[in-house]
Write an enzyme that holds these catalytic residues in place. Structure first.
Site: not given
Length: 278
Positions: A19-20, A70, A91, A129, A131, A221, A223, A242
């Site tokens: 994660s960034r 989420k 989120n 997707g 989710g 989504f 990145y 993303g």
């Protein structure tokens, strides 16, 4: 410097080491002189309930929630904003006395970015997707008045998403699409959104190779330099990355937590600096 008065924030996910968000949110806190620290918190799916209770007990002031938590996070909040309620996923969590208040900042971030990319009412949109991220994108696409088609490996999950969002968005046009014929579905769409976690570290699988045109909009989504992003650039499509989604949703989360306008340009630069250091 972290002291006894430093407010704590974090992102929960599985995996989450990639994660960034920590670089981005800590840059925002530093820019505005907010005494806060933001960390990555790896949480296995079977432990999300106790993790959220524990984070509240430890005094965390806010959390971001990423794959795969989420939808479950939304069900654990004592209150949800209207978008999180409609999407069925949260989120962003904000601490209250009684527990967590849940928000969905992915959905408005997607809507803003897709609208800026020129997505038109009545356009055919393919969402891959089903989710939490895909649900946010579905809300955004339906709010923009697109003709939404959802393709997922589990067709029943795509059908459930369509039913839920059609009930939440008046006048929505949502139906399932054939995941096994994704190339043809993408070719027929004006907008293609990847709401899956393929190409994220720790996640298996790949989408089939897709080709794009200059008259299409593509949002990914995930990145980084993904296969989908490369294909979009090669075809001349308008690409929403993303990173753009991450910064926009993160800026909205920052404001929810602090009440301050987010220094979005500084947050984006923090992401660029990490990418340059890799």
């Amino acid at each position: 410097m972290i002291t006894g008065r430093t407010a704590l924030y974090g992102v929960v996910g599985h995996p989450v080491a990639h994660s960034r968000s920590p670089e981005m949110q800590n840059a925002a806190f530093a820019k505005l002189g907010v005494d806060a620290a933001y960390v990555a918190l790896p949480v296995a799916p079977e432990r999300i309930d106790e993790a959220l209770r524990g984070a509240h007990a430890l005094g965390f002031q806010g959390l971001n929630v990423t794959v795969p938590h989420k939808p479950r996070a939304a069900s654990l909040c004592h209150a949800l904003d209207p978008v999180a309620t409609a999407v069925g996923a949260a989120n962003t969590l904000r601490r209250t006395r009684d527990g967590w208040e849940g928000f969905n900042t992915d959905a408005p971030a997607c809507r803003t970015l897709l609208e800026a990319a020129g997505v038109a009412r009545g356009a055919r949109a393919l969402l891959v997707g089903a989710g939490g991220a895909a649900r946010a994108a579905a809300w955004a696409l339906l709010q923009l008045g697109t003709e939404l088609r959802v393709a997922a490996r589990r067709e029943e999950a795509a059908a459930e998403l369509c039913r839920d969002l059609a009930a939440a968005v008046p006048g929505a046009d949502a139906a399932t699409a054939d995941f096994e014929d994704l190339e043809a579905e993408a070719d027929a769409a004006a907008v293609v959104v990847n709401g899956t976690s393929v190409e994220l570290p720790g996640h298996e699988g790949r989408l089939p190779p897709l080709r794009f045109r200059a008259d299409q909009v593509v949002l990914d989504f995930v990145y980084g330099d993904t296969e989908l992003a490369r294909a979009a650039r090669a075809g001349g499509a308008r690409l929403v990355t993303g990173e753009q989604v991450l910064v926009r949703q993160g800026a909205l989360a920052f404001t929810i937590w602090t009440g301050l306008p987010a220094p979005e340009a500084d947050m984006a630069r923090a992401l660029e600096a990490r990418e340059g250091a890799r």
